[in-house]
Scaffold this motif. Sequence first.
Motif, PDB file in Angstrom:
ATOM      1  N   ASP A  60       0.842  -1.195   0.000  1.00 12.79           N
ATOM      2  CA  ASP A  60       0.000   0.000   0.000  1.00 12.79           C
ATOM      3  C   ASP A  60       0.875   1.242   0.000  1.00 12.79           C
ATOM      4  N   LYS A 112       1.031   5.416  -0.034  1.00 11.61           N
ATOM      5  CA  LYS A 112       0.229   6.597   0.302  1.00 11.61           C
ATOM      6  C   LYS A 112       1.044   7.844   0.016  1.00 11.61           C
ATOM      7  N   LYS A 147      -2.696  13.689   1.089  1.00 10.95           N
ATOM      8  CA  LYS A 147      -3.847  13.336   1.927  1.00 10.95           C
ATOM      9  C   LYS A 147      -5.076  12.960   1.095  1.00 10.95           C
ATOM     10  N   ASP A 182      -6.598  12.784  -3.456  1.00 10.18           N
ATOM     11  CA  ASP A 182      -6.254  12.957  -4.865  1.00 10.18           C
ATOM     12  C   ASP A 182      -6.074  14.447  -5.176  1.00 10.18           C
ATOM     13  N   SER A 196       1.561   8.432  -6.457  1.00  5.81           N
ATOM     14  CA  SER A 196       1.627   7.138  -5.753  1.00  5.81           C
ATOM     15  C   SER A 196       1.727   5.964  -6.725  1.00  5.81           C
ATOM     16  N   GLY A 221      -5.278   1.702  -8.420  1.00  7.03           N
ATOM     17  CA  GLY A 221      -5.170   3.029  -7.846  1.00  7.03           C
ATOM     18  C   GLY A 221      -5.610   4.057  -8.852  1.00  7.03           C
ATOM     19  N   SER A 267      -3.814   9.659  -4.693  1.00  2.00           N
ATOM     20  CA  SER A 267      -3.268   9.658  -3.336  1.00  2.00           C
ATOM     21  C   SER A 267      -2.751   8.293  -2.933  1.00  2.00           C
ATOM     22  N   GLU A 268      -3.401   7.239  -3.442  1.00  2.00           N
ATOM     23  CA  GLU A 268      -3.049   5.883  -3.032  1.00  2.00           C
ATOM     24  C   GLU A 268      -2.862   4.976  -4.237  1.00  2.00           C
ATOM     25  N   HIS A 322      -2.026   0.492  -4.864  1.00  2.00           N
ATOM     26  CA  HIS A 322      -1.935  -0.792  -4.160  1.00  2.00           C
ATOM     27  C   HIS A 322      -1.538  -1.901  -5.129  1.00  2.00           C
ATOM     28  N   VAL A 363       6.420   9.416  -0.621  1.00  2.00           N
ATOM     29  CA  VAL A 363       5.314   8.505  -0.296  1.00  2.00           C
ATOM     30  C   VAL A 363       5.671   7.690   0.936  1.00  2.00           C
ATOM     31  N   THR A 364       4.638   7.140   1.538  1.00  2.00           N
ATOM     32  CA  THR A 364       4.796   6.203   2.645  1.00  2.00           C
ATOM     33  C   THR A 364       4.288   4.848   2.184  1.00  2.00           C
ATOM     34  N   THR A 374       3.388   0.797   3.241  1.00  2.00           N
ATOM     35  CA  THR A 374       3.158  -0.237   4.242  1.00  2.00           C
ATOM     36  C   THR A 374       2.855  -1.552   3.529  1.00  2.00           C
TER      37      THR A 374
END
Length: 459
Positions: free
Chosen positions: A205, A207, A210, A212, A225, A307, A320-321, A323, A355-356, A358
């Motif tokens: 995932d 990210k 915060k 789009d 992302s 995404g 924003s995200e 996957h 990006v972050t 996980t």
Amino acid sequence: MSEAVKTYLQQNRDKHLSELGDFLSIPSISALSEHKEDVRHAAEWMESSLKDAGVENVRLMETGGHPVVYGDWLHAAGKPTVLIYGHYDVQPVDPVELWETPPFEAHIRDEKIYARGASDDKGQTFMHVKAIEALLKVNGELPVNVKFLIEGEEEIGSVHLDSFVEEHRELLAADVLVISDTPMLEKGRPAICSGLRGLSSLQIDVKGAKGDLHSGLYGGGVQNSIHALVQILDSMRDSEGRVTVAGFYDKVEELNKDERAAMAELNFDEENLQKELEVPELFGEKGYSMIEQTWIRPTLEINGIYGGFQGEGVKTVIPSEAHAKITCRLVPTQDPDEIASLIEKHIAANTPKGVTVTTKRFDSGKPFAAPVDHPAFQIAAKAYEEVYSAPVAFTRMGGSIPVVETFDRILQVPIVLMGFGLPSENFHAPNEHFHLENFDKGLQTISTYLEKLGTQLNN
């Protein structure tokens, strides 16, 4: 197999196929919570089918998730006990628009039965029930003692079955474990599988912002992302199919020359497979044949990526995200948890700025390899050859059946993987089907095997 049993199977073929159609109509998708009651319905259907076949002590046994169906017939004094394992759950059907007929309506065309679960594994499990039925109806008894263990979580990694087997090891004690959830080598070429690859699976995932963002206002100044995810995924494998995750191959053992020669002697038709799959060419790790790539080499595959905007036309956003879902098929000596840790370390080292990331771990299963010199394997080969009039190939399978390693470790019993599917039958994909030629011959082979075990295996 006696002529009387063969006649019974022939005379009841239409009835059995109708019953199989009813079984296939149940959307027992264990991975989707909205189908929880459907999965239980499939368990209850199997419970009823076993009782109708003449199996005794049939009952649903609860686990921490979907129930196990157990039943037995234990009146063959002095004869070996055979534990039959299968599963009644199935894979999701997406993308549903690619199915030619509804996935939970059984349709027969071109001597194939189409539906989700037709080959994996409802059809093959159902055959064992009908073989037992035929032997009991014709002979009034079985040539061996039989136990059934049919689960509903195989497609989600058999998450509760390890503890179930541990807790009920005495109930499940047997001389041979038989599973039909593997493919034959090719049409008309039966195979007994002696090895399964393991499994390690993760979700990635990514990210970014915060929410789009407008691609005109923020494009070029904020990390995308999806770009970041693609960069991470591209770093995991090179252009020749080799996984680039550090340590991935450290514990992989190379086959010796004799083992590779034995695989080459199978004369697997790669050109025919290419045509059947309708691809311009096959692709895999350089230096290995197709069989070696899919049987004895580990893999890392992207199973899904999503995404951003998915609708018709264009929506100018910076997502924003993003996957992705990946799975690794593992070979003996590789540990699923260790491989997952190596991949997570690789992701951390290759995450772009802005990006972050996980990860979440999902299904896992250890690899399995069995010696084939046990009499149970040789008797199975004779049963196949008697029905198919063709020599049996001892193969490995690229797929995974996570609980097999558990059975091997806890029950310590020879595990005979007698599959009747074909690699081309689209299990886990749209238009899954099962060839009725192998439905018919499979019923005969299973019946023949049980009869031979009763006279040739010393328990």
